[in-house]
Design a protein around this motif. Structure first.
Motif, PDB file in Angstrom:
ATOM      1  N   LEU A  35     -13.385   1.910  -6.765  1.00 30.27           N
ATOM      2  CA  LEU A  35     -12.226   1.089  -6.804  1.00 30.27           C
ATOM      3  C   LEU A  35     -10.892   1.733  -6.844  1.00 30.27           C
ATOM      4  O   LEU A  35     -10.226   1.325  -6.169  1.00 30.27           O
ATOM      5  CB  LEU A  35     -12.381  -0.109  -7.848  1.00 30.27           C
ATOM      6  N   LYS A  36     -10.985   2.597  -7.870  1.00 28.03           N
ATOM      7  CA  LYS A  36      -9.622   3.262  -8.089  1.00 28.03           C
ATOM      8  C   LYS A  36      -9.188   4.107  -6.740  1.00 28.03           C
ATOM      9  O   LYS A  36      -7.893   4.039  -6.345  1.00 28.03           O
ATOM     10  CB  LYS A  36      -9.651   4.242  -9.251  1.00 28.03           C
ATOM     11  N   GLU A  37     -10.172   4.833  -6.285  1.00 27.39           N
ATOM     12  CA  GLU A  37      -9.619   5.784  -4.905  1.00 27.39           C
ATOM     13  C   GLU A  37      -9.813   4.985  -3.751  1.00 27.39           C
ATOM     14  O   GLU A  37      -8.781   4.984  -3.002  1.00 27.39           O
ATOM     15  CB  GLU A  37     -10.938   6.713  -4.840  1.00 27.39           C
ATOM     16  N   GLY A  38     -10.554   3.954  -3.565  1.00 28.34           N
ATOM     17  CA  GLY A  38     -10.770   2.780  -2.504  1.00 28.34           C
ATOM     18  C   GLY A  38      -9.449   1.850  -2.407  1.00 28.34           C
ATOM     19  O   GLY A  38      -9.227   1.711  -1.206  1.00 28.34           O
ATOM     20  N   THR A  39      -8.623   1.733  -3.410  1.00 23.66           N
ATOM     21  CA  THR A  39      -7.532   0.810  -3.473  1.00 23.66           C
ATOM     22  C   THR A  39      -6.253   1.572  -3.628  1.00 23.66           C
ATOM     23  O   THR A  39      -5.256   0.854  -3.704  1.00 23.66           O
ATOM     24  CB  THR A  39      -7.747  -0.176  -4.164  1.00 23.66           C
ATOM     25  N   LYS A  40      -6.270   2.810  -3.580  1.00 22.80           N
ATOM     26  CA  LYS A  40      -5.026   3.700  -3.890  1.00 22.80           C
ATOM     27  C   LYS A  40      -3.860   3.371  -2.877  1.00 22.80           C
ATOM     28  O   LYS A  40      -2.811   3.285  -3.251  1.00 22.80           O
ATOM     29  CB  LYS A  40      -5.446   5.003  -3.892  1.00 22.80           C
ATOM     30  N   GLU A  41      -4.376   3.349  -1.647  1.00 21.39           N
ATOM     31  CA  GLU A  41      -3.153   2.944  -0.422  1.00 21.39           C
ATOM     32  C   GLU A  41      -2.803   1.747  -0.707  1.00 21.39           C
ATOM     33  O   GLU A  41      -1.694   1.546  -0.694  1.00 21.39           O
ATOM     34  CB  GLU A  41      -4.067   3.252   0.858  1.00 21.39           C
ATOM     35  N   ARG A  45       1.159   0.393  -1.345  1.00 20.82           N
ATOM     36  CA  ARG A  45       1.920  -0.489  -0.491  1.00 20.82           C
ATOM     37  C   ARG A  45       2.325  -1.801  -1.286  1.00 20.82           C
ATOM     38  O   ARG A  45       3.590  -2.185  -1.014  1.00 20.82           O
ATOM     39  CB  ARG A  45       0.941  -0.944   0.653  1.00 20.82           C
ATOM     40  N   ALA A  46       1.527  -2.176  -2.137  1.00 18.60           N
ATOM     41  CA  ALA A  46       1.969  -3.406  -3.060  1.00 18.60           C
ATOM     42  C   ALA A  46       3.117  -2.990  -3.945  1.00 18.60           C
ATOM     43  O   ALA A  46       4.095  -3.737  -4.052  1.00 18.60           O
ATOM     44  CB  ALA A  46       0.872  -3.779  -3.979  1.00 18.60           C
ATOM     45  N   GLU A  47       3.200  -1.858  -4.584  1.00 24.22           N
ATOM     46  CA  GLU A  47       4.271  -1.458  -5.363  1.00 24.22           C
ATOM     47  C   GLU A  47       5.650  -1.224  -4.422  1.00 24.22           C
ATOM     48  O   GLU A  47       6.590  -1.181  -5.030  1.00 24.22           O
ATOM     49  CB  GLU A  47       3.829  -0.033  -6.093  1.00 24.22           C
ATOM     50  N   ASN A  48       5.362  -0.962  -3.021  1.00 22.15           N
ATOM     51  CA  ASN A  48       6.323  -0.634  -2.422  1.00 22.15           C
ATOM     52  C   ASN A  48       7.166  -1.763  -1.400  1.00 22.15           C
ATOM     53  O   ASN A  48       7.912  -1.663  -0.668  1.00 22.15           O
ATOM     54  CB  ASN A  48       6.195   0.488  -1.472  1.00 22.15           C
ATOM     55  N   THR A  49       6.403  -2.998  -1.924  1.00 26.32           N
ATOM     56  CA  THR A  49       7.031  -4.233  -1.218  1.00 26.32           C
ATOM     57  C   THR A  49       8.395  -4.583  -1.734  1.00 26.32           C
ATOM     58  O   THR A  49       8.836  -3.941  -2.628  1.00 26.32           O
ATOM     59  CB  THR A  49       6.351  -5.314  -1.388  1.00 26.32           C
ATOM     60  N   GLN A  50       9.267  -4.942  -0.895  1.00 26.89           N
ATOM     61  CA  GLN A  50      10.725  -5.394  -1.438  1.00 26.89           C
ATOM     62  C   GLN A  50      10.726  -5.996  -2.568  1.00 26.89           C
ATOM     63  O   GLN A  50      11.472  -5.771  -3.433  1.00 26.89           O
ATOM     64  CB  GLN A  50      11.502  -5.962  -0.298  1.00 26.89           C
ATOM     65  N   PHE A  51       9.961  -7.106  -2.582  1.00 30.14           N
ATOM     66  CA  PHE A  51       9.821  -7.876  -4.168  1.00 30.14           C
ATOM     67  C   PHE A  51       9.752  -7.043  -5.230  1.00 30.14           C
ATOM     68  O   PHE A  51      10.472  -7.125  -6.130  1.00 30.14           O
ATOM     69  CB  PHE A  51       9.037  -8.963  -3.917  1.00 30.14           C
ATOM     70  N   VAL A  52       8.699  -6.388  -5.179  1.00 34.22           N
ATOM     71  CA  VAL A  52       8.321  -5.437  -6.428  1.00 34.22           C
ATOM     72  C   VAL A  52       9.275  -4.413  -6.611  1.00 34.22           C
ATOM     73  O   VAL A  52       9.846  -4.230  -7.678  1.00 34.22           O
ATOM     74  CB  VAL A  52       7.030  -4.568  -6.247  1.00 34.22           C
ATOM     75  N   LYS A  53      10.086  -3.904  -5.764  1.00 36.16           N
ATOM     76  CA  LYS A  53      10.966  -2.800  -5.932  1.00 36.16           C
ATOM     77  C   LYS A  53      12.221  -3.481  -6.371  1.00 36.16           C
ATOM     78  O   LYS A  53      12.697  -2.689  -7.284  1.00 36.16           O
ATOM     79  CB  LYS A  53      11.391  -2.264  -4.414  1.00 36.16           C
ATOM     80  N   ASP A  54      12.637  -4.537  -6.191  1.00 34.12           N
ATOM     81  CA  ASP A  54      13.956  -5.172  -6.534  1.00 34.12           C
ATOM     82  C   ASP A  54      13.557  -5.661  -7.925  1.00 34.12           C
ATOM     83  O   ASP A  54      14.534  -5.648  -8.899  1.00 34.12           O
ATOM     84  CB  ASP A  54      14.032  -6.415  -5.914  1.00 34.12           C
ATOM     85  N   VAL A 218     -15.113  -3.057  -3.105  1.00 32.79           N
ATOM     86  CA  VAL A 218     -13.914  -2.178  -2.723  1.00 32.79           C
ATOM     87  C   VAL A 218     -13.109  -2.700  -1.500  1.00 32.79           C
ATOM     88  O   VAL A 218     -11.909  -2.861  -1.588  1.00 32.79           O
ATOM     89  CB  VAL A 218     -14.276  -0.873  -2.441  1.00 32.79           C
ATOM     90  N   GLU A 219     -14.119  -3.201  -0.336  1.00 34.35           N
ATOM     91  CA  GLU A 219     -13.409  -3.961   0.599  1.00 34.35           C
ATOM     92  C   GLU A 219     -12.569  -5.132   0.182  1.00 34.35           C
ATOM     93  O   GLU A 219     -11.399  -5.492   0.293  1.00 34.35           O
ATOM     94  CB  GLU A 219     -14.438  -4.175   1.672  1.00 34.35           C
ATOM     95  N   GLU A 220     -13.254  -6.179  -0.676  1.00 34.22           N
ATOM     96  CA  GLU A 220     -12.744  -7.284  -1.082  1.00 34.22           C
ATOM     97  C   GLU A 220     -11.524  -6.919  -2.179  1.00 34.22           C
ATOM     98  O   GLU A 220     -10.557  -7.734  -2.047  1.00 34.22           O
ATOM     99  CB  GLU A 220     -13.629  -7.891  -2.249  1.00 34.22           C
ATOM    100  N   ALA A 221     -11.360  -5.973  -2.882  1.00 38.22           N
ATOM    101  CA  ALA A 221     -10.180  -5.597  -3.688  1.00 38.22           C
ATOM    102  C   ALA A 221      -9.249  -5.187  -2.623  1.00 38.22           C
ATOM    103  O   ALA A 221      -7.869  -5.452  -3.316  1.00 38.22           O
ATOM    104  CB  ALA A 221     -10.765  -4.326  -4.688  1.00 38.22           C
ATOM    105  N   ASN A 222      -9.336  -4.528  -1.880  1.00 35.28           N
ATOM    106  CA  ASN A 222      -8.168  -4.356  -0.786  1.00 35.28           C
ATOM    107  C   ASN A 222      -7.733  -5.829   0.073  1.00 35.28           C
ATOM    108  O   ASN A 222      -6.562  -5.879   0.046  1.00 35.28           O
ATOM    109  CB  ASN A 222      -8.772  -3.476   0.123  1.00 35.28           C
TER     110      ASN A 222
END
Length: 311
Positions: A35-41, A45-54, A218-222
């Motif tokens: 899960l850790k490796e399979g959801t890293k990307e 991406r989630a952390e770099n959404t505009q909402f989270v960055k702001d 892992v697919e479901e976590a993504n």
């Protein structure tokens, strides 16, 4: 007093304790590592959404934070309903920690703080959140082994990056030091978040899943990350519309940049034949020769007065 994960008698029960997790080796084929490796990307991406960055920069409007709390309420209500449904199902039961993890009551306190006693009548589930909720219910009722992915994505995030967001929100929104409005991030029944996460991962790794099931989890976590990003994008869109609205009882003022049609005072947008944007009206007036002459005279008088004061 024994911890929430110890037996009342303090004996050696078949229950994993925090300290037993420290230093345990993790195989690359263990579910937690997959899960850790399979959801890293997806995580990046989630952390770099505009909402989270702001949000991380403290650029979060109170109204938007309230709407995010509403989205969390509907999400966790669905998640915890399905977890309760599957609490005795061996494909999920080892990860059932209602006392330590469940967030419904905490979110109810936050919504009561923001919306008042009748908060249930004032909130509604958004389109993006409803899609997330529908998926959680489907999984819980038809593929309960995949519920592991949704619980992992939410709760492990809450115990990690969520604690950073708690501090940012409290400071940016000037929330009380008594933690009203951010109870969602407060886990009173977990004394050590790091050790609890180790315990949780060990429980996941002990689940009897074959390789195919692990890959599906892992697919479901993504998918869960994508649902979260859709909610973030929806909130970001709402945030952009809030920027055009009156703030703190005042009126928005166009800064003269960009398309005038995006100005809140633009007559066509308001549906009136009113006086138009005050910024552009002021600029137009300043271009009149007589006005320019008067302004120049005023500047000269002000400069002379300043020179006299300095001398």
């Amino acid at each position: 007093m024994p911890s929430a994960l110890e037996s009342p008698e303090g004996g050696e029960e078949d229950v994993l304790r925090y300290e037993e997790m420290e230093g345990d080796p993790v195989s690359p084929m263990e579910l937690s590592e997959l899960l850790k490796e399979g959801t890293k990307e997806s995580h990046d991406r989630a952390e770099n959404t505009q909402f989270v960055k702001d949000f991380l920069k403290g650029r979060i409007k109170k109204e938007l934070f309230k709407l995010a709390t509403v989205a969390l309420h509907f999400t966790y209500s669905a998640l915890e309903e399905e977890m309760d449904r599957n609490k005795d199902n061996p494909v999920f039961a080892p990860l059932y920690f209602p006392v330590e993890l469940h967030r419904r009551e905490a979110l109810a306190k936050d919504l009561k703080y923001f919306y008042g006693e009748d908060w249930k009548e004032k909130i509604q589930c958004s389109e993006a959140t409803q899609q997330y909720v529908d998926r959680i219910h489907h999984v819980g009722q038809h593929e309960p082994e995949l519920l592991v992915a949704h619980a992992y994505t939410r709760y492990m995030g809450d115990l990690s990056g969520g604690q950073v967001l708690k501090k940012v929100a409290q400071r940016a929104l000037k929330l009380p030091s008594t933690e009203e409005g951010i109870q969602f991030y407060v886990f009173d029944n977990i004394s050590n978040a790091q050790q609890f996460k180790q315990l949780y991962r060990a429980r996941m790794n002990a689940l009897d899943f074959n390789k195919n099931t692990k890959e599906r989890i892992v697919e479901e976590a993504n998918k869960a990350f994508r649902f979260n990003m859709q909610v973030f994008d929806e909130l970001d869109e709402i945030g952009r519309s809030l920027a055009e609205e009156a703030q703190d009882g005042g009126f928005p003022v166009h800064d003269g940049k960009g398309d005038i049609r995006k100005c809140p005072y633009y007559a066509d947008k308001l549906g009136t034949a009113g006086p138009g944007c005050p910024f552009h009206a002021a600029v137009g007036l300043a271009r009149q020769p007589l006005v320019q002459l008067v302004l120049a005279a005023c500047v000269a008088v002000a400069a002379g007065a300043a020179a006299w004061y300095i001398l």
